[in-house]
Write an enzyme that holds these catalytic residues in place. Sequence first.
Site, mmCIF file in Angstrom:
data_model
loop_
_atom_site.group_PDB
_atom_site.id
_atom_site.type_symbol
_atom_site.label_atom_id
_atom_site.label_comp_id
_atom_site.label_asym_id
_atom_site.label_seq_id
_atom_site.Cartn_x
_atom_site.Cartn_y
_atom_site.Cartn_z
ATOM 1 N N TYR A 53 0.827 -1.071 0.215
ATOM 2 C CA TYR A 53 -0.372 -0.165 -0.146
ATOM 3 C C TYR A 53 0.666 1.089 -0.268
ATOM 4 C CZ TYR A 53 -3.487 3.364 2.135
ATOM 5 O OH TYR A 53 -3.477 4.599 1.935
ATOM 6 N N ASN A 55 0.885 5.734 -0.776
ATOM 7 C CA ASN A 55 -0.005 6.697 -1.305
ATOM 8 C C ASN A 55 1.195 7.297 -1.095
ATOM 9 O OD1 ASN A 55 -2.944 7.157 0.514
ATOM 10 N ND2 ASN A 55 -1.495 6.540 2.041
ATOM 11 N N ARG A 99 -10.997 9.005 -8.011
ATOM 12 C CA ARG A 99 -12.059 10.294 -7.144
ATOM 13 C C ARG A 99 -11.944 11.527 -7.337
ATOM 14 N NH1 ARG A 99 -8.266 5.505 -4.717
ATOM 15 N NH2 ARG A 99 -8.249 6.780 -3.376
ATOM 16 N N ASP A 101 -12.165 12.263 -2.419
ATOM 17 C CA ASP A 101 -12.271 11.163 -1.182
ATOM 18 C C ASP A 101 -11.876 12.540 -0.507
ATOM 19 O OD1 ASP A 101 -9.494 8.646 -1.703
ATOM 20 O OD2 ASP A 101 -11.216 9.295 -2.736
ATOM 21 N N ASP A 132 -2.336 5.510 -4.850
ATOM 22 C CA ASP A 132 -2.707 6.545 -4.587
ATOM 23 C C ASP A 132 -1.991 7.702 -5.169
ATOM 24 O OD1 ASP A 132 -6.135 6.161 -2.061
ATOM 25 O OD2 ASP A 132 -5.716 5.335 -3.934
HETATM 26 C C1 LIG Z 1 -3.924 12.375 1.956
HETATM 27 C C2 LIG Z 1 -3.430 11.007 2.213
HETATM 28 C C3 LIG Z 1 -4.761 10.302 2.949
HETATM 29 C C4 LIG Z 1 -5.067 9.365 2.403
HETATM 30 C C5 LIG Z 1 -5.974 8.090 2.668
HETATM 31 C C6 LIG Z 1 -6.368 7.434 2.402
HETATM 32 C C7 LIG Z 1 -7.304 8.110 1.120
HETATM 33 N N1 LIG Z 1 -6.375 7.323 -0.452
HETATM 34 O O1 LIG Z 1 -8.094 8.665 0.384
#
Ligand SMILES: CCCCCCC(N)=O
Length: 149
Positions: A53, A55, A99, A101, A132
């Site tokens: 995972y 970010n 997306r 978020d 992400d």
């Molecule tokens: C801003 C960094 C945190 C992201 C958490 C998960 C997400 N991608 O929404």
Amino acid sequence: MTQSIQRPEWANTGSPAQTSEGADEALVLEFMSALESNDADALISYFIEDGMYQNMPLPPAYGRDAVHATLAGLFSVLRIDKIDTLHIASRGDMVFTERVDLLTALPTGKSFELPVLGVLQLRDGKIAAWRDYFDLRAFETAVDFALGA
Ligand SMILES: CCCCCCC(N)=O
């Protein structure tokens, strides 16, 4: 409180739940909904043992324990209020999500609708990799909280 996200005008009409194709996209949409639980113990069950995972503006996590710790660490400082998957597509074992978020920084209580491109690799119905891509500086500036510190 059910949070809502302002859908961008460029987003296709209709929900990906209606247009998604195949089991992998359905699994990813289910996982995106599950993220609103903010429950790392529940979310880790979606990953394979040696999953990853990241970010992308932050360091990667490799392996179930590290992925769990990263999720738990995020949820200690922010809340995922809503995940709006605008578009979803897949090729082979790769699933792509565009997306918005809706996230809230717990220390400041400030929220931000973060545009995110999510890339997930599936294996036997579980997540092998989740990456992400987003603008961390835009997020940190908007919520007045330095996540990457
Ligand atoms: C801003 C960094 C945190 C992201 C958490 C998960 C997400 N991608 O929404």
